[in-house]
Each structure stands twice: as structure tokens, then as C-alpha cells.
Design a protein around this motif. Structure first.
Motif, PDB file in Angstrom:
ATOM      1  N   VAL A  21       0.837  -1.197   0.000  1.00 19.64           N
ATOM      2  CA  VAL A  21       0.000   0.000   0.000  1.00 19.64           C
ATOM      3  C   VAL A  21       0.878   1.255   0.000  1.00 19.64           C
ATOM      4  CG1 VAL A  21      -1.757   1.274   1.304  1.00 19.64           C
ATOM      5  CG2 VAL A  21      -1.800  -1.227   1.295  1.00 19.64           C
ATOM      6  N   ALA A  22       0.471   2.256  -0.796  1.00 20.27           N
ATOM      7  CA  ALA A  22       1.076   3.593  -0.752  1.00 20.27           C
ATOM      8  C   ALA A  22      -0.049   4.577  -0.454  1.00 20.27           C
ATOM      9  CB  ALA A  22       1.739   3.934  -2.078  1.00 20.27           C
ATOM     10  N   GLU A  23       0.120   5.345   0.607  1.00 19.91           N
ATOM     11  CA  GLU A  23      -0.935   6.263   1.024  1.00 19.91           C
ATOM     12  C   GLU A  23      -0.423   7.679   1.159  1.00 19.91           C
ATOM     13  OE1 GLU A  23      -3.729   4.749   4.093  1.00 19.91           O
ATOM     14  OE2 GLU A  23      -2.170   3.241   4.428  1.00 19.91           O
ATOM     15  N   SER A  24      -1.286   8.614   0.804  1.00 18.36           N
ATOM     16  CA  SER A  24      -1.032  10.016   1.069  1.00 18.36           C
ATOM     17  C   SER A  24      -2.152  10.533   1.967  1.00 18.36           C
ATOM     18  CB  SER A  24      -0.913  10.811  -0.227  1.00 18.36           C
ATOM     19  OG  SER A  24      -0.518  12.136   0.057  1.00 18.36           O
ATOM     20  N   LEU A  25      -3.271  10.979   1.391  1.00 13.70           N
ATOM     21  CA  LEU A  25      -4.310  11.611   2.213  1.00 13.70           C
ATOM     22  C   LEU A  25      -4.868  10.696   3.286  1.00 13.70           C
ATOM     23  CD1 LEU A  25      -7.880  11.913   0.876  1.00 13.70           C
ATOM     24  CD2 LEU A  25      -6.271  10.454  -0.299  1.00 13.70           C
ATOM     25  N   PHE A  44      -0.511  -9.340   3.316  1.00 11.91           N
ATOM     26  CA  PHE A  44      -0.196  -7.911   3.403  1.00 11.91           C
ATOM     27  C   PHE A  44       1.277  -7.728   3.749  1.00 11.91           C
ATOM     28  CE2 PHE A  44      -0.546  -3.884   6.116  1.00 11.91           C
ATOM     29  CZ  PHE A  44      -0.359  -3.055   5.030  1.00 11.91           C
ATOM     30  N   ARG A  45       2.054  -7.162   2.798  1.00 17.92           N
ATOM     31  CA  ARG A  45       3.500  -6.981   2.978  1.00 17.92           C
ATOM     32  C   ARG A  45       3.835  -5.738   3.795  1.00 17.92           C
ATOM     33  NH1 ARG A  45       7.547  -9.786   1.797  1.00 17.92           N
ATOM     34  NH2 ARG A  45       8.726  -8.037   0.988  1.00 17.92           N
ATOM     35  N   GLY A  46       3.090  -4.650   3.575  1.00 18.73           N
ATOM     36  CA  GLY A  46       3.396  -3.419   4.283  1.00 18.73           C
ATOM     37  C   GLY A  46       2.916  -2.216   3.510  1.00 18.73           C
ATOM     38  N   SER A  47       3.314  -1.046   4.011  1.00 20.64           N
ATOM     39  CA  SER A  47       2.854   0.188   3.395  1.00 20.64           C
ATOM     40  C   SER A  47       3.882   1.298   3.513  1.00 20.64           C
ATOM     41  CB  SER A  47       1.542   0.649   4.042  1.00 20.64           C
ATOM     42  OG  SER A  47       1.775   1.043   5.383  1.00 20.64           O
ATOM     43  N   VAL A  48       3.717   2.276   2.637  1.00 20.85           N
ATOM     44  CA  VAL A  48       4.498   3.505   2.686  1.00 20.85           C
ATOM     45  C   VAL A  48       3.490   4.639   2.802  1.00 20.85           C
ATOM     46  CG1 VAL A  48       6.028   5.067   1.417  1.00 20.85           C
ATOM     47  CG2 VAL A  48       6.365   2.587   1.264  1.00 20.85           C
ATOM     48  N   THR A  49       3.581   5.407   3.886  1.00 18.60           N
ATOM     49  CA  THR A  49       2.749   6.596   4.025  1.00 18.60           C
ATOM     50  C   THR A  49       3.608   7.762   3.568  1.00 18.60           C
ATOM     51  OG1 THR A  49       1.532   5.632   5.854  1.00 18.60           O
ATOM     52  CG2 THR A  49       1.389   8.015   5.597  1.00 18.60           C
ATOM     53  N   ALA A  50       3.373   8.160   2.318  1.00 17.24           N
ATOM     54  CA  ALA A  50       4.161   9.231   1.692  1.00 17.24           C
ATOM     55  C   ALA A  50       3.305  10.490   1.651  1.00 17.24           C
ATOM     56  CB  ALA A  50       4.600   8.806   0.300  1.00 17.24           C
ATOM     57  N   TYR A  51       3.182  11.118   2.803  1.00 18.80           N
ATOM     58  CA  TYR A  51       2.370  12.330   2.909  1.00 18.80           C
ATOM     59  C   TYR A  51       3.061  13.492   2.197  1.00 18.80           C
ATOM     60  CZ  TYR A  51      -1.689  14.237   5.382  1.00 18.80           C
ATOM     61  OH  TYR A  51      -2.919  14.752   5.691  1.00 18.80           O
ATOM     62  N   ALA A  82       1.062   3.414  -6.713  1.00 21.93           N
ATOM     63  CA  ALA A  82       0.687   2.001  -6.573  1.00 21.93           C
ATOM     64  C   ALA A  82       1.779   1.100  -7.132  1.00 21.93           C
ATOM     65  CB  ALA A  82      -0.650   1.737  -7.264  1.00 21.93           C
ATOM     66  N   ALA A  83       2.307   1.469  -8.303  1.00 20.70           N
ATOM     67  CA  ALA A  83       3.385   0.686  -8.915  1.00 20.70           C
ATOM     68  C   ALA A  83       4.643   0.744  -8.049  1.00 20.70           C
ATOM     69  CB  ALA A  83       3.676   1.197 -10.320  1.00 20.70           C
ATOM     70  N   GLY A  84       4.919   1.907  -7.479  1.00 23.87           N
ATOM     71  CA  GLY A  84       6.086   2.071  -6.625  1.00 23.87           C
ATOM     72  C   GLY A  84       5.998   1.241  -5.356  1.00 23.87           C
ATOM     73  N   ALA A  85       4.828   1.211  -4.739  1.00 24.18           N
ATOM     74  CA  ALA A  85       4.647   0.396  -3.525  1.00 24.18           C
ATOM     75  C   ALA A  85       4.858  -1.071  -3.859  1.00 24.18           C
ATOM     76  CB  ALA A  85       3.251   0.610  -2.947  1.00 24.18           C
ATOM     77  N   ARG A  86       4.306  -1.484  -4.966  1.00 26.85           N
ATOM     78  CA  ARG A  86       4.441  -2.873  -5.418  1.00 26.85           C
ATOM     79  C   ARG A  86       5.920  -3.236  -5.614  1.00 26.85           C
ATOM     80  NH1 ARG A  86       2.670  -4.883 -11.278  1.00 26.85           N
ATOM     81  NH2 ARG A  86       2.935  -7.099 -10.931  1.00 26.85           N
ATOM     82  N   ARG A  87       6.651  -2.335  -6.245  1.00 25.52           N
ATOM     83  CA  ARG A  87       8.067  -2.569  -6.532  1.00 25.52           C
ATOM     84  C   ARG A  87       8.915  -2.518  -5.251  1.00 25.52           C
ATOM     85  NH1 ARG A  87       8.607   1.558  -9.160  1.00 25.52           N
ATOM     86  NH2 ARG A  87       9.721   2.783  -7.633  1.00 25.52           N
ATOM     87  N   VAL A  88       8.772  -1.454  -4.482  1.00 24.99           N
ATOM     88  CA  VAL A  88       9.602  -1.233  -3.297  1.00 24.99           C
ATOM     89  C   VAL A  88       9.369  -2.297  -2.230  1.00 24.99           C
ATOM     90  CG1 VAL A  88       9.959   0.362  -1.351  1.00 24.99           C
ATOM     91  CG2 VAL A  88       9.853   1.246  -3.662  1.00 24.99           C
ATOM     92  N   GLY A  94      -0.245  -3.607  -5.791  1.00 24.02           N
ATOM     93  CA  GLY A  94      -0.049  -2.351  -5.084  1.00 24.02           C
ATOM     94  C   GLY A  94      -1.300  -1.512  -5.214  1.00 24.02           C
ATOM     95  N   ILE A  95      -1.665  -0.822  -4.133  1.00 18.65           N
ATOM     96  CA  ILE A  95      -2.783   0.116  -4.188  1.00 18.65           C
ATOM     97  C   ILE A  95      -2.320   1.447  -3.611  1.00 18.65           C
ATOM     98  CG2 ILE A  95      -4.608  -1.617  -4.155  1.00 18.65           C
ATOM     99  CD1 ILE A  95      -4.996  -1.120  -1.171  1.00 18.65           C
ATOM    100  N   SER A  96      -2.995   2.532  -4.025  1.00 15.06           N
ATOM    101  CA  SER A  96      -2.580   3.847  -3.534  1.00 15.06           C
ATOM    102  C   SER A  96      -3.757   4.803  -3.411  1.00 15.06           C
ATOM    103  CB  SER A  96      -1.540   4.467  -4.465  1.00 15.06           C
ATOM    104  OG  SER A  96      -2.134   4.819  -5.694  1.00 15.06           O
ATOM    105  N   THR A  97      -3.534   5.820  -2.578  1.00 17.45           N
ATOM    106  CA  THR A  97      -4.492   6.916  -2.411  1.00 17.45           C
ATOM    107  C   THR A  97      -3.739   8.228  -2.432  1.00 17.45           C
ATOM    108  OG1 THR A  97      -4.303   6.935   0.023  1.00 17.45           O
ATOM    109  CG2 THR A  97      -6.008   5.507  -0.936  1.00 17.45           C
TER     110      THR A  97
END
Length: 181
Positions: A21-25, A44-51, A82-88, A94-97
């Protein structure tokens, strides 16, 4: 919402696939929703909160020119997150908001403008080639309501994608894995 998260994780587990997961808002709310499901660690592998915008660029690999020209609230940014979260994070999906929850507009976008994305294996080859979908949302409500609806929507988008990829087969596979019950 947990039922959607639980169904997403069930389908991924049945398939032996993983999610990042990659999240902003949403600031970690998607990850929290997934982690609330017992057994989430199977898929579930993890997430990046890239505010911050620079984290979208430096950690998730979102194109710097795109961010400079369009800002962080953009459908292509959501797709690249989403692609970045999947790769990293080394996941199959990968999903993103990204968006504006308020109280003020951002990057020329009004409050309630949200982009969500799913990036997963190509349906044709089922390999790591990107196969993505982005949805634009125009949400009303408070900051909290916009963020929660963004969580619900991104999980629903992923569930829709998972179900459309293998309609009808997942329940049978799950039954087989559980000894026919």
C-alpha cells in the motif's frame, strides 16, 4: 469496511499473492484496515505513508517532472504510487491513495478530489508486468469522511479487480485448501 479488507486478504491468500500500500491523504488508514484482519500477514506486505511530495518521488519513484507540473493530486501520480509500492515492497499487487481531504484546496485541486489506483500482475501473463487501474473520486463531507471513503473505495477497487480476474474460481480454491469445508 473490515469485511472488504478481509475478503481482499482472503482472495490474495488463496492465490498465494501479496499486497503493498502507498498512502497520502489516508495517512495509514488503509494499512490499519488491512492489519486489523486476523492473519493479514499472509498477504499484506506493508505500506508507505508518503504524505510529503518528496517521499512520493524519493521512496515510491513517482516522476519528479510529473510532480512539479501537476502536483501530488493527479491520476498518474496515483498510478505511479501504486506501482512504486508494489516494486519497493516486493508485492504482487499495489494500491494507492492521493487527494485533498481538506480543509484547504491543494495543487489547484478542490477538497474532495481523490485518486485511487491498483497496480497488479498483467492479466494476460500473470507476471510482474504492470497492469493498473485508476479511479477519480469527487467526495463530499468532512475531512474524516473523505479519508474513510477513500479507504473504502480503494479496497473496493482492488476487490473488483481481483474478482474480475478469476470470477467464480476463488471460492472453489478456498474450499479445496480447507479440506472441502
Amino acid at each position: 469496511m473490515t469485511s472488504t479488507a478481509a475478503e481482499v486478504l482472503r482472495l490474495l491468500t488463496v492465490r498465494g499473492e501479496t499486497l503493498a500500500v502507498a498512502e497520502s491523504l489516508t495517512g495509514g488508514l488503509v494499512a490499519a484496515e488491512l492489519a486489523a484482519v486476523p492473519g493479514a500477514s499472509k498477504a499484506f506486505r506493508g505500506s508507505v505513508t508518503a504524505y510529503a511530495t518528496d517521499l512520493k518521488r524519493d521512496v515510491l519513484g513517482v516522476d519528479a517532472t510529473l510532480l512539479d507540473q501537476r502536483g501530488a493530486v493527479d491520476p498518474q501520480v496515483a498510478a505511479q504510487m501504486a506501482a512504486g509500492a508494489r516494486r519497493v515492497l516486493g508485492a504482487d499487487w499495489g494500491i494507492s491513495t492521493t487527494g485533498v481531504a481538506g480543509p484547504e484546496p491543494q495543487d489547484g485541486q478542490s477538497v474532495g478530489t481523490v485518486f485511487i489506483a491498483v497496480d497488479g500482475p498483467s492479466e494476460a501473463t500473470h507476471e510482474r508486468a504492470p497492469g493498473g487501474k485508476v479511479s477519480a473520486l469527487r467526495l463530499n463531507g468532512s475531512r474524516t469522511e473523505i479519508r474513510m471513503e477513500s479507504v473504502r473505495s480503494v479496497l473496493a477497487l482492488l476487490l473488483e479487480r481481483l474478482v474480475s480476474e478469476h470470477p467464480g474460481n476463488d471460492r472453489a480454491q478456498d474450499t479445496e485448501q480447507n479440506g472441502g469445508f
